[in-house]
Design an enzyme around this catalytic site. Structure first.
Site, PDB file in Angstrom:
ATOM      1  N   CYS A   1      33.105 -13.032  -6.575  1.00  0.00           N
ATOM      2  CA  CYS A   1      33.098 -11.571  -6.374  1.00  0.00           C
ATOM      3  C   CYS A   1      32.197 -10.880  -7.391  1.00  0.00           C
ATOM      4  O   CYS A   1      31.510  -9.905  -7.075  1.00  0.00           O
ATOM      5  CB  CYS A   1      34.513 -11.005  -6.503  1.00  0.00           C
ATOM      6  SG  CYS A   1      35.652 -11.680  -5.303  1.00  0.00           S
TER       7      CYS A   1
HETATM    8  C1  BEZ Z   1      35.971 -15.720  -6.445  1.00  0.00           C
HETATM    9  O1  BEZ Z   1      35.503 -14.582  -6.351  1.00  0.00           O
HETATM   10  O2  BEZ Z   1      35.404 -16.597  -7.067  1.00  0.00           O
HETATM   11  C2  BEZ Z   1      37.263 -16.070  -5.748  1.00  0.00           C
HETATM   12  C3  BEZ Z   1      38.191 -15.085  -5.520  1.00  0.00           C
HETATM   13  C4  BEZ Z   1      39.399 -15.422  -4.900  1.00  0.00           C
HETATM   14  C5  BEZ Z   1      39.635 -16.720  -4.489  1.00  0.00           C
HETATM   15  C6  BEZ Z   1      38.635 -17.694  -4.693  1.00  0.00           C
HETATM   16  C7  BEZ Z   1      37.444 -17.367  -5.318  1.00  0.00           C
END
Ligand code: BEZ
Length: 209
Positions: free
Chosen positions: A45
């Site tokens: 994210c």
């Molecule tokens: C991420 O942004 O890396 C992420 C967020 C939630 C679950 C898995 C990955």
């Protein structure tokens, strides 16, 4: 709720990092790239938010406003934006919706219980100035979206609307386009005075002028 291409984007009022917004008012005469992400302070994210911020001038050129969402709070978003700016070398200014009660995420079908009961997946809604949903895209939590494709599809939608043409696979601005099936080859002679190439009666290519 399952939202489909062609539906009017459901209106809502929400708190964001830039204050309270009502979606339809926010859209105004612009296009909107409305996208959810699972959670603040997570790695994928962070890169997606950074990429969106880095592309601010590209979205602006396309009269398109980015609008993010996660189920975290405004306070958390604001703290996290500092990390995004620091690690992605950018200055994030677009609004991110705080949706701690999942109201908007549920309205837009962003919660996929097979992935998570509480965190949205990576949904995209491209919304046009008529408030219509023109494209949806859903990515799993572990896979960051391709922002070249997001810009490309906005270009394709806007060009298709303006020039009454369809876009072939992998179309990029400058490439040939397709004359829609709804236009007969006789009509095409006047509608596309630049001429066209008829590879098959149903496959006619022309240039954007
Ligand atoms: C991420 O942004 O890396 C992420 C967020 C939630 C679950 C898995 C990955």
């Amino acid at each position: 709720m399952t939202l489909r291409i062609g539906d009017i984007a459901p209106d809502f009022t929400a708190e964001t990092t830039n204050g309270t917004i009502r979606l339809h008012e926010f859209i105004g005469d612009s296009w909107v790239f409305f996208f959810s992400h699972p959670a603040d302070f997570t790695p994928v994210c962070t890169t997606e938010m950074g990429r969106t911020a880095q592309l601010a001038s590209e979205f602006e050129k396309r009269n398109t406003k980015p609008l993010g969402l996660s189920t975290d709070t405004v306070g958390e978003h604001i703290q996290w934006i500092r990390d995004v700016n620091e690690t992605q070398h950018t200055n994030l200014t677009f609004p991110i919706i705080a949706d701690p009660d999942f109201a908007v995420a549920k309205l837009y079908g962003m919660i996929h219980p097979g992935e998570s009961e509480t965190a949205p997946v990576r949904s995209v809604f491209i919304i046009d100035p008529n408030k219509k949903i023109r494209l949806t895209m859903t990515y799993p939590m572990t896979i960051g979206r391709n922002f070249d494709e997001i810009l490309r599809v906005i270009d394709a939608l806007q060009t298709s609307d303006a020039k009454k043409v369809a876009m072939p696979a992998d179309w990029r601005p400058g490439a040939d386009v397709i004359i829609p099936l709804s236009v007969s080859s006789e009509e095409a002679k006047t509608a596309y005075p630049q001429g066209f190439q008829e590879l098959k009666p149903y496959l006619r290519m022309t240039k954007i002028v």
